[in-house]
Enzyme design. Structure first.
Site, PDB file in Angstrom:
ATOM      1  N   TRP A   1     -61.104  75.489  22.969  1.00  0.00           N
ATOM      2  CA  TRP A   1     -61.368  74.052  23.730  1.00  0.00           C
ATOM      3  C   TRP A   1     -62.706  73.439  23.452  1.00  0.00           C
ATOM      4  O   TRP A   1     -63.818  73.928  24.247  1.00  0.00           O
ATOM      5  CB  TRP A   1     -60.632  73.961  24.975  1.00  0.00           C
ATOM      6  CG  TRP A   1     -60.855  72.545  25.528  1.00  0.00           C
ATOM      7  CD1 TRP A   1     -61.833  71.845  26.200  1.00  0.00           C
ATOM      8  CD2 TRP A   1     -59.920  71.314  25.410  1.00  0.00           C
ATOM      9  NE1 TRP A   1     -61.714  70.687  26.570  1.00  0.00           N
ATOM     10  CE2 TRP A   1     -60.526  70.204  25.972  1.00  0.00           C
ATOM     11  CE3 TRP A   1     -58.557  71.108  24.640  1.00  0.00           C
ATOM     12  CZ2 TRP A   1     -59.867  69.036  26.131  1.00  0.00           C
ATOM     13  CZ3 TRP A   1     -57.993  70.142  24.756  1.00  0.00           C
ATOM     14  CH2 TRP A   1     -58.499  68.963  25.456  1.00  0.00           C
TER      15      TRP A   1
ATOM     16  N   ASP B   1     -66.104  66.391  25.324  1.00  0.00           N
ATOM     17  CA  ASP B   1     -66.965  65.218  25.201  1.00  0.00           C
ATOM     18  C   ASP B   1     -68.578  66.043  24.681  1.00  0.00           C
ATOM     19  O   ASP B   1     -69.167  67.062  24.922  1.00  0.00           O
ATOM     20  CB  ASP B   1     -67.560  64.964  26.556  1.00  0.00           C
ATOM     21  CG  ASP B   1     -66.374  64.426  27.218  1.00  0.00           C
ATOM     22  OD1 ASP B   1     -65.089  64.366  26.987  1.00  0.00           O
ATOM     23  OD2 ASP B   1     -66.453  64.262  28.518  1.00  0.00           O
TER      24      ASP B   1
ATOM     25  N   TRP C   1     -58.277  72.529  28.124  1.00  0.00           N
ATOM     26  CA  TRP C   1     -59.238  72.142  28.969  1.00  0.00           C
ATOM     27  C   TRP C   1     -59.166  73.131  30.171  1.00  0.00           C
ATOM     28  O   TRP C   1     -58.412  73.420  30.718  1.00  0.00           O
ATOM     29  CB  TRP C   1     -59.068  70.710  29.653  1.00  0.00           C
ATOM     30  CG  TRP C   1     -60.083  70.137  30.202  1.00  0.00           C
ATOM     31  CD1 TRP C   1     -61.298  69.535  29.848  1.00  0.00           C
ATOM     32  CD2 TRP C   1     -60.109  70.187  31.815  1.00  0.00           C
ATOM     33  NE1 TRP C   1     -62.376  69.301  30.737  1.00  0.00           N
ATOM     34  CE2 TRP C   1     -61.447  69.530  32.078  1.00  0.00           C
ATOM     35  CE3 TRP C   1     -59.450  70.651  32.870  1.00  0.00           C
ATOM     36  CZ2 TRP C   1     -62.008  69.335  33.171  1.00  0.00           C
ATOM     37  CZ3 TRP C   1     -60.054  70.620  33.885  1.00  0.00           C
ATOM     38  CH2 TRP C   1     -61.402  69.798  34.383  1.00  0.00           C
TER      39      TRP C   1
ATOM     40  N   SER D   1     -69.515  66.366  32.263  1.00  0.00           N
ATOM     41  CA  SER D   1     -70.414  65.496  31.169  1.00  0.00           C
ATOM     42  C   SER D   1     -71.579  65.158  31.918  1.00  0.00           C
ATOM     43  O   SER D   1     -71.808  64.888  33.167  1.00  0.00           O
ATOM     44  CB  SER D   1     -69.449  64.516  30.683  1.00  0.00           C
ATOM     45  OG  SER D   1     -68.650  64.843  29.737  1.00  0.00           O
TER      46      SER D   1
ATOM     47  N   GLU E   1     -65.550  56.393  32.363  1.00  0.00           N
ATOM     48  CA  GLU E   1     -66.031  57.663  32.315  1.00  0.00           C
ATOM     49  C   GLU E   1     -66.976  57.466  31.079  1.00  0.00           C
ATOM     50  O   GLU E   1     -67.114  56.551  30.338  1.00  0.00           O
ATOM     51  CB  GLU E   1     -64.824  58.772  31.677  1.00  0.00           C
ATOM     52  CG  GLU E   1     -63.728  59.074  32.520  1.00  0.00           C
ATOM     53  CD  GLU E   1     -62.926  60.233  32.208  1.00  0.00           C
ATOM     54  OE1 GLU E   1     -62.571  60.931  32.834  1.00  0.00           O
ATOM     55  OE2 GLU E   1     -62.500  59.860  30.819  1.00  0.00           O
TER      56      GLU E   1
END
Ligand code: DQQ
Length: 577
Positions: free
Chosen positions: A53, A56, A80, A116, A234
């Site tokens: 997987w 971002d 994820w 992220s 986000e």
């Protein structure tokens, strides 16, 4: 292999050997050498890890002659979870080497995931990472990491700060909605500023923090911007763009001839607004706001999320990367052993009108162009189809522009584009619709019998005294398989077809079609999973399904070579022997 790519590989190997790493021929070989029947959707020149997987892009940067890309990665599965920062490097944004992970979730402040974040280059060329950690209580906190050895241009090892977390969800902040720090910029007072995505009472906000030393941060009571028309923001991004639209601008630049872009990721899309930023007061006055009717500015109107930009000082340009998700379900991802791609990096500039951004694939990608077919001034009669042969249609770069001599015959049904959702219009009037001026465009990843095809096309409408150009990416017939999502995407392009040609560039790579309409004014990325139209069984056509003729002013299509994307692993074992 051409001389240029041999030199590239040799160069890179020497650099890697000096840094004590070697190519590994493990898992990535298995997937890469898997036959196209087993792996028909694996791409040839888009960035992807060997397996598992990916989501971002994180902290892209240019450092000492090398491009670095970090990204959200699950080392154990094609879904994820266990999120780490994987790390890859490149000389040219096309060919990549995968290195060891930069950050793993193994400390109290990120044990449930290294989410992220961004890099910032501090004075003296010192990179730092700010990233979100999901801590022992699953609270979102912001953490700092620095390179272990600044003289290593590969920045192989990163050390987490003993001060982590450097920002915590205190003073009423929601610990579930406090994430994704931007690249920091330095104000005239010498303080660093950074934005964190947040939600308060259901509304999206970009929180502003300031710091002198990058370790102690204090929150401004006023967010840089917020909206009561959206939920959680986000992966915010905030950067200047030059008003003359000719070059990229460094994030801390306070040049007066710039506008600022604020991007936020929500509702599965990356939306942006433009405005003027005053560094002395940290006020951001926007030209138009998120979700204002008629000003729905998105980087891409298809599949494109959680993007991140960076300033490339070597070519004075700003480059945008984005996660391109799969459009099929998790069971299919698990079966194929991987999920997710990165977009082709795009340069971003402000348009001449100052009202939107223009995006274009980085010029380096053109080094992969091989066999070419070219057509000029070719009439496409109403209701006709033209095969474009002579290239590998499953792995291609296509540039086409159309001339319209029958523009005054355009259907007069569109009242005001600001009231109409272009995506809905594209599904109501797909490629098979018989319009007047359009639909016309290209059919890509098409089977010989056309039962499978992805159409990227234009349709012109008359609205009062002007014309409206609709661009669609129609996936409704993209696969005979039942599973994949086949929604169509659409966007209006701000061009006047009376005086401008209608142009399209599409990058085709087995399961992705990245399209740039109106020289980068509207972009639409689609993921498609054909069953018949794979490899040599994929065909390319130009078509015109409108009643009136259009002309292909020019068409150039190239087969694309495969990029070198391989893994390197540490030579620990060799050292031990
Ligand atoms: N992905 C990360 C988050 C971010 C989200 C987690 C966006 O930090 O908000 O993998 O795709």
């Amino acid at each position: 292999m051409k001389i240029k790519s041999v030199i590239w590989v040799v160069d890179f190997c020497i650099l890697l050997l000096f840094n004590g790493i070697q190519f590994s021929h493990g898992d990535d070989r298995k997937l890469q050498s898997a036959s196209s029947e087993q792996q028909p959707y694996r791409t040839a020149y888009h960035f992807q890890p060997p397996k598992n997987w990916m989501n971002d892009p994180n902290g892209p940067m240019y450092y000492k002659g090398i491009y670095h890309l970090f990204y959200q990665y699950n080392p154990y599965a094609a879904v994820w979870g266990n999120i780490s920062w994987a790390h890859s490097i490149s000389y040219d944004l096309v060919n990549w080497i995968h290195l060891d992970h930069a950050l793993n979730p193994e400390d109290p402040s990120d044990i449930n995931g290294c989410w992220s974040g961004s890099t910032t280059l501090l004075p003296g060329e010192k990179p730092v990472i700010l990233y979100t950690g999901s801590d022992t209580k699953n609270q979102q906190v912001q953490n700092l990491a620095v390179p272990k050895n600044l003289s290593d241009p590969l920045l192989m090892e990163w050390v987490k700060s003993s001060h982590n977390p450097v920002m915590a969800p205190i003073d009423g902040l929601d610990p579930d909605n406090f994430r994704d720090p931007t690249t920091a910029w330095q104000g005239p007072d010498g303080l660093w500023r950074v934005l964190i995505g947040n939600q308060m009472n259901g509304h999206g906000r970009a929180l502003l923090y300031r710091s002198k030393d990058f370790v102690t941060w204090s929150r401004s009571m006023v967010p840089l911007h917020s909206s009561n028309k959206t939920g959680m923001w986000e992966c915010p991004d905030f950067y200047p763009v030059a008003i003359d639209g000719k070059y990229g601008v460094e994030t801390s630049s306070m040049d007066e001839v710039t506008k600022h872009v604020l991007k936020a990721s929500f509702n599965n899309h990356d939306y942006y607004i433009l405005g003027n930023y005053t560094p002395t007061t940290d006020e951001f006055s926007v030209d138009t706001d998120f979700m204002d009717s008629g000003s729905d500015l998105r980087y891409d109107y298809g599949q494109f999320y959680a993007s991140k930009s960076f300033f490339d000082s070597s070519k004075k340009r700003r480059i945008l990367w984005s996660w391109i998700q799969e459009s099929e379900n998790a069971t299919d991802d698990i079966k194929k052993g991987w999920s997710g791609l990165q977009s082709i990096p795009r340069t971003i500039l402000l348009s001449e009108s100052g009202k939107q951004l223009i995006q274009w694939p980085v010029e380096e990608i053109e080094q992969l162009r091989a066999e070419n077919v070219s057509l000029q001034s070719k009439e496409l009669k109403g209701g006709s189809l033209l095969e474009v042969s002579g290239i590998t249609a499953s792995q291609a770069d296509i540039e086409v522009s159309f001339d319209l001599s029958n523009i005054n015959e355009a259907e007069p049904e569109l009242m005001d584009p600001s009231w109409i959702d272009p995506q809905i219009l594209c599904s109501q009037k797909p490629a098979s619709f018989r319009g007047n001026v359009g639909p016309f465009g290209i059919l890509v990843l098409a089977s010989k019998d056309l039962t499978e095809r992805t159409a990227i096309f234009f349709h012109i409408f008359r609205s009062h005294d002007k014309y409206v150009v609709l661009m669609c990416s129609d996936k409704s017939r993209s696969s005979l398989r039942e599973g994949p999502n086949k929604v169509s995407y659409g966007a209006f392009i701000d061009i006047d077809p009376q005086i401008e040609k209608i142009s399209l560039r599409s990058l085709i790579d087995h399961s992705i079609v990245e399209s740039f309409g109106g020289e980068g004014k509207a972009c639409i990325t689609a993921r498609v999973y054909p069953m018949l139209a794979i490899d040599k069984q994929a065909y390319l056509y130009a078509f015109n399904n409108g009643k009136f003729d259009v002309t292909i002013a020019s068409l150039n299509a190239w087969s694309m070579k495969k990029a070198h994307i391989a893994s390197a692993s540490r030579r620990r074992k060799l050292h031990l022997n």
